[in-house]
Design a protein around this motif. Structure first.
Motif, PDB file in Angstrom:
ATOM      1  N   TYR A  78      42.673  31.860  41.285  1.00 41.22           N
ATOM      2  CA  TYR A  78      43.131  33.202  40.915  1.00 41.22           C
ATOM      3  C   TYR A  78      44.656  33.234  40.784  1.00 41.22           C
ATOM      4  N   THR A 132      46.834  33.863  37.400  1.00 45.30           N
ATOM      5  CA  THR A 132      47.832  34.933  37.361  1.00 45.30           C
ATOM      6  C   THR A 132      49.186  34.396  36.917  1.00 45.30           C
ATOM      7  N   TYR A 145      38.040  34.224  33.689  1.00 49.13           N
ATOM      8  CA  TYR A 145      39.274  34.697  33.052  1.00 49.13           C
ATOM      9  C   TYR A 145      39.220  34.391  31.568  1.00 49.13           C
ATOM     10  N   LYS A 160      44.385  36.875  31.015  1.00 46.25           N
ATOM     11  CA  LYS A 160      43.992  38.271  30.862  1.00 46.25           C
ATOM     12  C   LYS A 160      42.558  38.441  31.345  1.00 46.25           C
ATOM     13  N   GLU A 161      42.247  39.615  31.796  1.00 40.79           N
ATOM     14  CA  GLU A 161      40.898  39.964  32.240  1.00 40.79           C
ATOM     15  C   GLU A 161      40.336  38.950  33.234  1.00 40.79           C
ATOM     16  N   LYS A 162      41.074  38.676  34.290  1.00 39.66           N
ATOM     17  CA  LYS A 162      40.603  37.730  35.308  1.00 39.66           C
ATOM     18  C   LYS A 162      39.771  38.472  36.349  1.00 39.66           C
ATOM     19  N   LYS A 163      38.804  37.761  36.909  1.00 42.70           N
ATOM     20  CA  LYS A 163      37.926  38.340  37.903  1.00 42.70           C
ATOM     21  C   LYS A 163      37.531  37.274  38.910  1.00 42.70           C
ATOM     22  N   THR A 186      40.150  43.556  40.302  1.00 42.79           N
ATOM     23  CA  THR A 186      39.906  42.211  39.777  1.00 42.79           C
ATOM     24  C   THR A 186      39.180  41.303  40.762  1.00 42.79           C
TER      25      THR A 186
END
Length: 72
Positions: free
Chosen positions: A30, A34, A71, A39-42, A56
């Motif tokens: 993670y 970052t 991601y 973008k759109e990471k989970k 997130t």
């Protein structure tokens, strides 16, 4: 051979150390995503039904060995 103390050490390893190392590993993914600007990471920790969800990060009910990072 094996005693009660060894059984307690095994249980501590399975129930405490293994989930913590899994969470630490996924947190590293993670952090790297970052830093690299994904973008759109989970971050999903555990499996099964959702216990709670942050924007997130998602924590699920069952054992933490099944965790992953998504991601784009």
């Amino acid at each position: 051979m094996f005693g009660l103390f060894d059984l307690l050490r095994l249980l501590m390893s399975v129930l405490i150390i293994l989930p913590l190392s899994s969470v630490l590993r996924e947190s590293g993914y993670y952090l790297a995503a970052t830093i690299l600007g994904a973008k759109e990471k989970k971050l999903i920790i555990g499996s099964g039904p959702v216990l709670f969800r942050l924007p997130t990060i998602e924590v699920r009910k069952y054992f933490f060995m099944y965790s992953w990072m998504e991601y784009e």
